[in-house]
Every structure is written in structure tokens, then in C-alpha cells.
Design a protein around this motif. Sequence first.
Motif, PDB file in Angstrom:
ATOM      1  N   GLY A   1      40.037   9.109 -34.070  1.00 25.42           N
ATOM      2  CA  GLY A   1      40.048   9.489 -32.669  1.00 25.42           C
ATOM      3  C   GLY A   1      40.827   8.534 -31.794  1.00 25.42           C
ATOM      4  O   GLY A   1      40.377   8.169 -30.703  1.00 25.42           O
ATOM      5  N   ARG A   2      42.017   8.138 -32.246  1.00 28.75           N
ATOM      6  CA  ARG A   2      42.809   7.201 -31.454  1.00 28.75           C
ATOM      7  C   ARG A   2      43.146   7.798 -30.094  1.00 28.75           C
ATOM      8  O   ARG A   2      43.722   8.868 -29.993  1.00 28.75           O
ATOM      9  CB  ARG A   2      44.108   6.847 -32.188  1.00 28.75           C
ATOM     10  CG  ARG A   2      43.897   5.937 -33.404  1.00 28.75           C
ATOM     11  CD  ARG A   2      45.207   5.355 -33.871  1.00 28.75           C
ATOM     12  NE  ARG A   2      46.196   6.407 -34.100  1.00 28.75           N
ATOM     13  CZ  ARG A   2      47.509   6.210 -34.118  1.00 28.75           C
ATOM     14  NH1 ARG A   2      48.003   5.013 -33.857  1.00 28.75           N
ATOM     15  NH2 ARG A   2      48.331   7.206 -34.367  1.00 28.75           N
ATOM     16  N   GLY A   3      42.770   7.074 -29.052  1.00 28.50           N
ATOM     17  CA  GLY A   3      43.083   7.507 -27.694  1.00 28.50           C
ATOM     18  C   GLY A   3      42.163   8.573 -27.146  1.00 28.50           C
ATOM     19  O   GLY A   3      42.359   9.015 -26.008  1.00 28.50           O
ATOM     20  N   VAL A   4      41.158   8.986 -27.898  1.00 30.43           N
ATOM     21  CA  VAL A   4      40.271  10.060 -27.454  1.00 30.43           C
ATOM     22  C   VAL A   4      39.159   9.485 -26.586  1.00 30.43           C
ATOM     23  O   VAL A   4      38.447   8.565 -26.999  1.00 30.43           O
ATOM     24  CB  VAL A   4      39.661  10.815 -28.661  1.00 30.43           C
ATOM     25  CG1 VAL A   4      38.670  11.862 -28.172  1.00 30.43           C
ATOM     26  CG2 VAL A   4      40.753  11.451 -29.487  1.00 30.43           C
ATOM     27  N   ASP A   5      39.014  10.019 -25.395  1.00 33.67           N
ATOM     28  CA  ASP A   5      37.958   9.594 -24.482  1.00 33.67           C
ATOM     29  C   ASP A   5      36.819  10.602 -24.561  1.00 33.67           C
ATOM     30  O   ASP A   5      36.812  11.623 -23.884  1.00 33.67           O
ATOM     31  CB  ASP A   5      38.513   9.512 -23.054  1.00 33.67           C
ATOM     32  CG  ASP A   5      37.479   8.980 -22.068  1.00 33.67           C
ATOM     33  OD1 ASP A   5      36.469   8.409 -22.527  1.00 33.67           O
ATOM     34  OD2 ASP A   5      37.675   9.161 -20.857  1.00 33.67           O
ATOM     35  N   GLY A   6      35.859  10.324 -25.425  1.00 30.33           N
ATOM     36  CA  GLY A   6      34.748  11.242 -25.622  1.00 30.33           C
ATOM     37  C   GLY A   6      34.448  11.416 -27.104  1.00 30.33           C
ATOM     38  O   GLY A   6      34.954  10.681 -27.951  1.00 30.33           O
TER      39      GLY A   6
ATOM     40  N   PHE B   1      44.989  15.674 -34.114  1.00 29.60           N
ATOM     41  CA  PHE B   1      44.123  14.598 -34.606  1.00 29.60           C
ATOM     42  C   PHE B   1      44.078  13.385 -33.690  1.00 29.60           C
ATOM     43  O   PHE B   1      43.146  12.585 -33.765  1.00 29.60           O
ATOM     44  CB  PHE B   1      44.594  14.145 -35.993  1.00 29.60           C
ATOM     45  CG  PHE B   1      44.797  15.281 -36.950  1.00 29.60           C
ATOM     46  CD1 PHE B   1      43.724  16.044 -37.384  1.00 29.60           C
ATOM     47  CD2 PHE B   1      46.059  15.605 -37.420  1.00 29.60           C
ATOM     48  CE1 PHE B   1      43.912  17.105 -38.254  1.00 29.60           C
ATOM     49  CE2 PHE B   1      46.252  16.657 -38.292  1.00 29.60           C
ATOM     50  CZ  PHE B   1      45.174  17.414 -38.718  1.00 29.60           C
ATOM     51  N   ALA B   2      45.090  13.191 -32.867  1.00 28.88           N
ATOM     52  CA  ALA B   2      45.137  12.031 -31.980  1.00 28.88           C
ATOM     53  C   ALA B   2      45.872  12.414 -30.709  1.00 28.88           C
ATOM     54  O   ALA B   2      46.662  13.366 -30.691  1.00 28.88           O
ATOM     55  CB  ALA B   2      45.837  10.852 -32.663  1.00 28.88           C
ATOM     56  N   THR B   3      45.638  11.666 -29.628  1.00 29.18           N
ATOM     57  CA  THR B   3      46.273  11.970 -28.354  1.00 29.18           C
ATOM     58  C   THR B   3      47.705  11.457 -28.329  1.00 29.18           C
ATOM     59  O   THR B   3      48.019  10.432 -28.948  1.00 29.18           O
ATOM     60  CB  THR B   3      45.503  11.330 -27.193  1.00 29.18           C
ATOM     61  OG1 THR B   3      45.595   9.912 -27.311  1.00 29.18           O
ATOM     62  CG2 THR B   3      44.037  11.738 -27.220  1.00 29.18           C
ATOM     63  N   PRO B   4      48.601  12.134 -27.621  1.00 27.89           N
ATOM     64  CA  PRO B   4      49.977  11.647 -27.494  1.00 27.89           C
ATOM     65  C   PRO B   4      50.060  10.258 -26.875  1.00 27.89           C
ATOM     66  O   PRO B   4      50.989   9.491 -27.154  1.00 27.89           O
ATOM     67  CB  PRO B   4      50.650  12.697 -26.598  1.00 27.89           C
ATOM     68  CG  PRO B   4      49.839  13.933 -26.791  1.00 27.89           C
ATOM     69  CD  PRO B   4      48.434  13.450 -26.994  1.00 27.89           C
TER      70      PRO B   4
ATOM     71  N   GLY C   1      36.104  20.487 -23.689  1.00 25.31           N
ATOM     72  CA  GLY C   1      36.105  19.312 -24.553  1.00 25.31           C
ATOM     73  C   GLY C   1      37.038  18.230 -24.050  1.00 25.31           C
ATOM     74  O   GLY C   1      37.841  18.447 -23.141  1.00 25.31           O
ATOM     75  N   PRO C   2      36.959  17.033 -24.629  1.00 32.15           N
ATOM     76  CA  PRO C   2      37.877  15.956 -24.246  1.00 32.15           C
ATOM     77  C   PRO C   2      39.312  16.296 -24.621  1.00 32.15           C
ATOM     78  O   PRO C   2      39.557  16.965 -25.618  1.00 32.15           O
ATOM     79  CB  PRO C   2      37.365  14.760 -25.065  1.00 32.15           C
ATOM     80  CG  PRO C   2      36.611  15.352 -26.204  1.00 32.15           C
ATOM     81  CD  PRO C   2      36.029  16.626 -25.689  1.00 32.15           C
ATOM     82  N   GLY C   3      40.238  15.833 -23.792  1.00 33.14           N
ATOM     83  CA  GLY C   3      41.652  16.096 -24.060  1.00 33.14           C
ATOM     84  C   GLY C   3      42.167  17.384 -23.461  1.00 33.14           C
ATOM     85  O   GLY C   3      43.339  17.715 -23.629  1.00 33.14           O
ATOM     86  N   GLY C   4      41.321  18.124 -22.771  1.00 30.57           N
ATOM     87  CA  GLY C   4      41.760  19.378 -22.162  1.00 30.57           C
ATOM     88  C   GLY C   4      42.447  19.153 -20.829  1.00 30.57           C
ATOM     89  O   GLY C   4      42.049  18.287 -20.058  1.00 30.57           O
ATOM     90  N   GLU C   5      43.485  19.934 -20.563  1.00 33.22           N
ATOM     91  CA  GLU C   5      44.213  19.856 -19.299  1.00 33.22           C
ATOM     92  C   GLU C   5      44.456  21.283 -18.805  1.00 33.22           C
ATOM     93  O   GLU C   5      45.079  22.086 -19.510  1.00 33.22           O
ATOM     94  CB  GLU C   5      45.547  19.135 -19.483  1.00 33.22           C
ATOM     95  CG  GLU C   5      45.398  17.683 -19.945  1.00 33.22           C
ATOM     96  CD  GLU C   5      46.744  17.028 -20.167  1.00 33.22           C
ATOM     97  OE1 GLU C   5      47.756  17.532 -19.635  1.00 33.22           O
ATOM     98  OE2 GLU C   5      46.797  15.993 -20.865  1.00 33.22           O
TER      99      GLU C   5
END
Length: 253
Positions: free
Chosen positions: A48-53, A186-189, A218-222
Motif C-alpha cells: 500500500g505504498r502511498g495509500v492513505d487508509g 496496487f500503489a498510488t502514482p 474508498g481511499p484513492g478516489g477522486e
Amino acid sequence: MSTYALTDSWTMTRRELAHWARQPVRVVIGLVFPVMLLLMFGYLVGGGRGVDGDYVDYLVPGMLALTMAFGLEATMIAVTQDLDKGVIDRFRSMPMANGAVLVGRSAADMLQSALSLAVLTGVGLAIGWRVHGGPAGLLAAVGLLLLFRFAMLWIGIHLAMVAGKPEMVQAVQILVWPVGFLSNAFATPDSMPGWLGTVVEWNPMSRTATAVRDLVGGPGGEPGHVWAAVVWPLVLLAVFFPLAVRRFARLSR
């Protein structure tokens, strides 16, 4: 004429579904493979690199989008086998709507894709994924995922007819892997090098995954990615659907 075409397309869809009964292992593998990826990245490889949640809440929507990009080889092989064995020629000798074979093949693929989404969603819920956006958000997310699959499917059908031979499908299928793994599944940009993060953000699959995360809460949604998740597949369909139809018509001469 439209009713005639629909009847022929449904007949070809039933033909493809009959193959499921004769080749159940292939269907099971298609359902199990994304589950294995989800469990592997969720418990063995994922970080979860960079994932907030919660990482599972981030990972499952990404895996749902990844599943819609993968698994095209079964359809591609079926199309090339029909071409290679002369099945298409036999169908053309019958009073059948032109293109019904491709429509039937795509309809069967979409049914299996919907089943794959249902199985993977169930596994995701079992390992702790939760939908915070309500039933409407989940249904909208499923709609976006199936739209993306439909676009990827017609890219695969076109490439299969370009390849022409079943043995060439594996080489063409390799092109799908960069789409799947150069994404935010799998990971955030933000956790990637700048240039790579930019590529990942522009990946159509990343747009779909981000939109799904937003719709399910969920986390990462925009929110701004929902329109892009609609436009990207429509653009791909506008390009590859006519190319596939034109290629098929050329083969039919």
C-alpha cells in the motif's frame, strides 16, 4: 433486419456458452486467477505504498479494474481458431447476419466478465473490503467496469483478427500487461517516480480504478475521474469497434 441480426447474435452467444459446458476448467481458471492475484497482492506482495487508509479498500477496486483488462486471451484465441479452422467461412455460407459471430463472442465474454466481478466482489467482502458509497455507487462502479471491459474486448477482437493464428495470440496478449501493471491498481502514482506517475495517471485503467474507488467511497478516489472513466472507453470503442468490423468485413470477402 434488426430482429434478424439480434436472433443470429443470440444464436452465436448460445454457441459460445455451450463451449463453457465442454471446457469448464477454462472458465474456472478465468474466475480463480483474479482471486489469486487479489489474495497475493493483499497478503504477500502488497504494501500500500502511498495509500492513505485501509489498503484492502484501495486494492479491491484496483483489482476489479485489472480483471476487466486481463483475460482477453480466451476471446482472442476463440476468434483466431474460428478463422483458422474455417468456421467463419461455414457461417458465411449460411443466411446469417454479418458480424453475428463477433457479437455472440463479445456477449459471452461480457457474461463471464460480470460473473468474474461478482466472484471477486464476494472475495473482497470476505477479506474486509467495504462499500461506503451505497448501492447506487456500487452499481455505477460496476457499470464503469463493464464499459471498460467492453472497450478492451473490442481491442482484443481486432488484434486477434490482425494476428490471424492462435499461436500468435500470446505475442499480442503481452501488450495487455503494460496496461494492467502500469496503473494505480496496487500503489498510488504519488509513490512512483514523477514520469512514471504521470504515465500511470493517464492509463485508462487507472482512470476507471480511481473512479470506482470514488463511487464506493474508498481511499484513492477522486470525483473528477468519473467522466474520464466514461470518456476513455468510449474513445477506445470509437476507434477499435469500427476497425474490428471493417477487418471482419474484409475477411468475409
